[in-house]
Every structure is written in structure tokens, then in C-alpha cells.
Design an enzyme around this catalytic site. Structure first.
Site, PDB file in Angstrom:
ATOM      1  N   PRO A   1       0.823  -1.206   0.000  1.00 26.71           N
ATOM      2  CA  PRO A   1       0.000   0.000   0.000  1.00 26.71           C
ATOM      3  C   PRO A   1       0.857   1.255   0.000  1.00 26.71           C
ATOM      4  O   PRO A   1       1.856   1.339   0.713  1.00 26.71           O
ATOM      5  CB  PRO A   1      -0.797  -0.135   1.305  1.00 26.71           C
ATOM      6  CG  PRO A   1      -0.838  -1.599   1.573  1.00 26.71           C
ATOM      7  CD  PRO A   1       0.481  -2.124   1.086  1.00 26.71           C
ATOM      8  N   GLU A   2       0.481   2.220  -0.827  1.00 21.50           N
ATOM      9  CA  GLU A   2       1.218   3.470  -0.907  1.00 21.50           C
ATOM     10  C   GLU A   2       0.467   4.555  -0.144  1.00 21.50           C
ATOM     11  O   GLU A   2      -0.561   4.300   0.492  1.00 21.50           O
ATOM     12  CB  GLU A   2       1.446   3.842  -2.369  1.00 21.50           C
ATOM     13  CG  GLU A   2       2.302   2.809  -3.102  1.00 21.50           C
ATOM     14  CD  GLU A   2       2.747   3.276  -4.482  1.00 21.50           C
ATOM     15  OE1 GLU A   2       2.692   4.487  -4.743  1.00 21.50           O
ATOM     16  OE2 GLU A   2       3.138   2.431  -5.291  1.00 21.50           O
TER      17      GLU A   2
END
Length: 300
Positions: A2-3
Site C-alpha cells: 500500500p502506498e
């Protein structure tokens, strides 16, 4: 992994339930995630009130009323699930929507926050099949000195990142531009997907030497101004879309992010460049072990 937009959408999903809530109990179903959980983790949180939920780069920060901060990272497969005492039955999936009933497979539920709010009780459950996420404790006054946060660069949101700052950051950098943008000491939380998308929006090649974008000290350039704006807008657009549903990312309420449906170049190898004035096609190359997607015709 996840960014930043995914972590921000998780923060926004948890905020209405967690902020202002009293932690009645923290249930630890295993002693470790990626790292061992602090020995006094549950005891230090029990009875405390959650003052605020914040984010720094890809880290979720849970601020408590005694100055303690929980630093949480989702790793590759971590997610939070909210269960309230009056949860309605989940609606069946409807074609064209981006919502589904969250998995309640308890074998991957590792940390459970039992919360008390004026309107009733709730549970916030951290689920992580691969256990690459972690939770650590820090003091608010020394948060910037914590090894996980120390040295992080500017956030790619708001107006702090502008053409002048970007020009100064990149000056004398002899690495490829994409590698420089992924340096967390320069820009915090900017990851592979959104670098590819921002470079396409700015029509700049990921293979350019980073220093070639910089101007004279104290001056921005057309390219640094254009790139800074592209970074800010692509992050804002991704947050508004709930992030990108790749592999294991889901929002806290079970909603799927859908920014991936508007990717211009990422994971679109061989597709026509979506820029109307361009006749090129998206190519994939490898840089520092990561896939880079770009259009070699219009990105210079």
C-alpha cells in the site's frame, strides 16, 4: 505494498470511529507481526483516549491522550476492519459497485482494539495474512526522532512540494529521475505506482538524470513546476478514489479503491498512450528492480 493514498484512505475510514474513543482493551492474538509487539503494548493503551489519527508518509499514527503514539504500518497485506455493535447485515455485491463484505477469518486477526464511544462500542481489528505490517510505540515529543520517521522528506500533498523545492532537491543528483523520486529522504510516501503516473502527467521521462531538471539555485524550471503539480494532483486524485485496489488493499469499511481503473500508464504495457496528441505506446522497463511504465514518445 500500500502506498500513501491507500494509507490516507484507511486513516480517513478509521477516523470517525477511533478519534475520541476510549480504548477499553487491546487484544493481542500473537506476540509479533513483522517485529515483536512492545512488551507493554496492551497495558499502555488500555484506558487511554485516542486524541487524533494522523499519517506520515506510509505510516498511520494513533495519538493518545498521554502523549503516546502508536506507529502502524500495513506491510503488504495488512488491513483494518471496523465492527460496531449495531452493524447491519452486509448488502450483497452489486455489479458496478466497489464494496464487499470484509473477510472475518480470525486466524489472520492479530490485534483487536475494543473501543468505547458515547454512541456505543466498536472493535477495530488489524488483519494481516503475511504479517509484514507492524505496530510500535513512541512519544509524541520525540516522534520525529523515531528510526522509522527520522529523515523522511516532504509530504507530496498540499503546497509544500512546489517547483522551487523540487528543483533544489534534484540539483546535482546523478541518478535516474524515477529513482530520485522514490527516495523517501526527499519525498515521503511517494511509491512506484504514483511516480509512474505523475511522470506521465508531466510528460517527463523516468530515465532522465534527475539533476537535469533543476534550475539555478533559488529558481524553479518549467519541468520541476510541472512535475510538482503532477505529483500533488495524482496523489489527490488517488486519495479521492480511495486508492488503488491492487492485491490486498481494501479500505477500512470494506470498500475497494478504484484509482487503478484510471491508470494512464501503470501496468498498461503495450496499450496506446492515452495522451490525445501522442501516437506512442506504453512500455515497461526495469529500474532498480522495479517496473517502470511510461511512453517513450511523449515523455522526454
Amino acid at each position: 505494498m500500500p502506498e500513501l493514498p491507500e494509507v490516507e484512505t484507511v486513516r480517513r475510514g478509521l477516523q470517525p470511529v477511533m478519534e475520541g474513543a476510549r480504548i477499553e482493551q487491546v487484544e493481542l492474538r500473537r506476540p509479533d507481526l513483522r517485529f515483536p509487539l512492545p512488551l507493554d503494548f496492551a497495558a499502555r493503551l488500555q484506558g487511554r483516549t485516542i486524541d487524533a489519527l494522523a499519517r506520515r508518509a506510509k505510516y498511520l499514527l494513533i495519538h493518545l491522550d498521554d502523549g503516546t503514539v502508536v506507529i502502524a504500518h500495513l506491510g503488504m497485506s495488512g488491513s483494518f476492519r471496523i465492527e460496531q455493535e449495531s452493524d447491519p447485515e452486509p448488502e450483497p455485491d452489486v455489479p458496478g459497485t466497489f464494496h464487499y463484505a470484509r473477510s472475518k477469518d480470525e486466524k489472520h486477526d492479530h490485534v483487536v482494539f475494543h473501543l468505547q464511544r458515547p454512541e456505543g462500542c466498536a472493535r477495530v481489528i488489524y488483519n494481516d495474512p503475511r504479517r509484514f505490517g507492524f505496530m510500535l510505540l513512541a512519544e509524541a515529543g520525540a516522534l520525529h526522532e523515531h528510526p522509522m520517521l527520522n529523515g523522511l522528506g516532504v509530504e507530496p500533498t498540499g503546497n509544500a512540494l512546489d517547483g522551487l523545492l523540487l528543483s533544489d532537491m534534484l540539483r546535482d543528483k546523478k541518478t535516474p529521475l524515477k529513482s530520485a523520486l522514490l527516495d523517501q529522504h526527499l519525498i515521503a510516501g511517494l511509491g512506484n505506482i504514483y511516480v509512474c503516473e505523475a511522470l506521465w502527467r508531466a510528460a517527463i521521462s523516468p530515465k532522465r538524470l534527475a539533476g537535469t531538471l533543476a534550475g539555478k539555485p533559488g529558481k524553479e524550471t518549467v519541468r520541476t513546476r510541472r512535475l510538482a503539480e503532477a505529483i500533488r494532483t495524482v496523489i489527490a486524485d488517488a486519495v479521492a478514489a480511495g486508492g488503488s485496489t491492487l492485491r490486498d488493499h481494501r479500505q477500512a469499511d470494506g470498500s475497494l479503491g478504484y484509482f487503478q481503473h484510471t491508470f494512464s500508464v501503470y501496468d498498461r504495457e503495450g496499450s496506446p498512450c492515452p495522451r490525445l496528441s501522442c501516437t506512442g505506446a506504453v512500455q515497461r522497463i526495469t529500474q532498480a528492480g522495479r517496473s517502470t511504465f511510461y511512453c517513450p514518445r511523449c515523455q522526454r
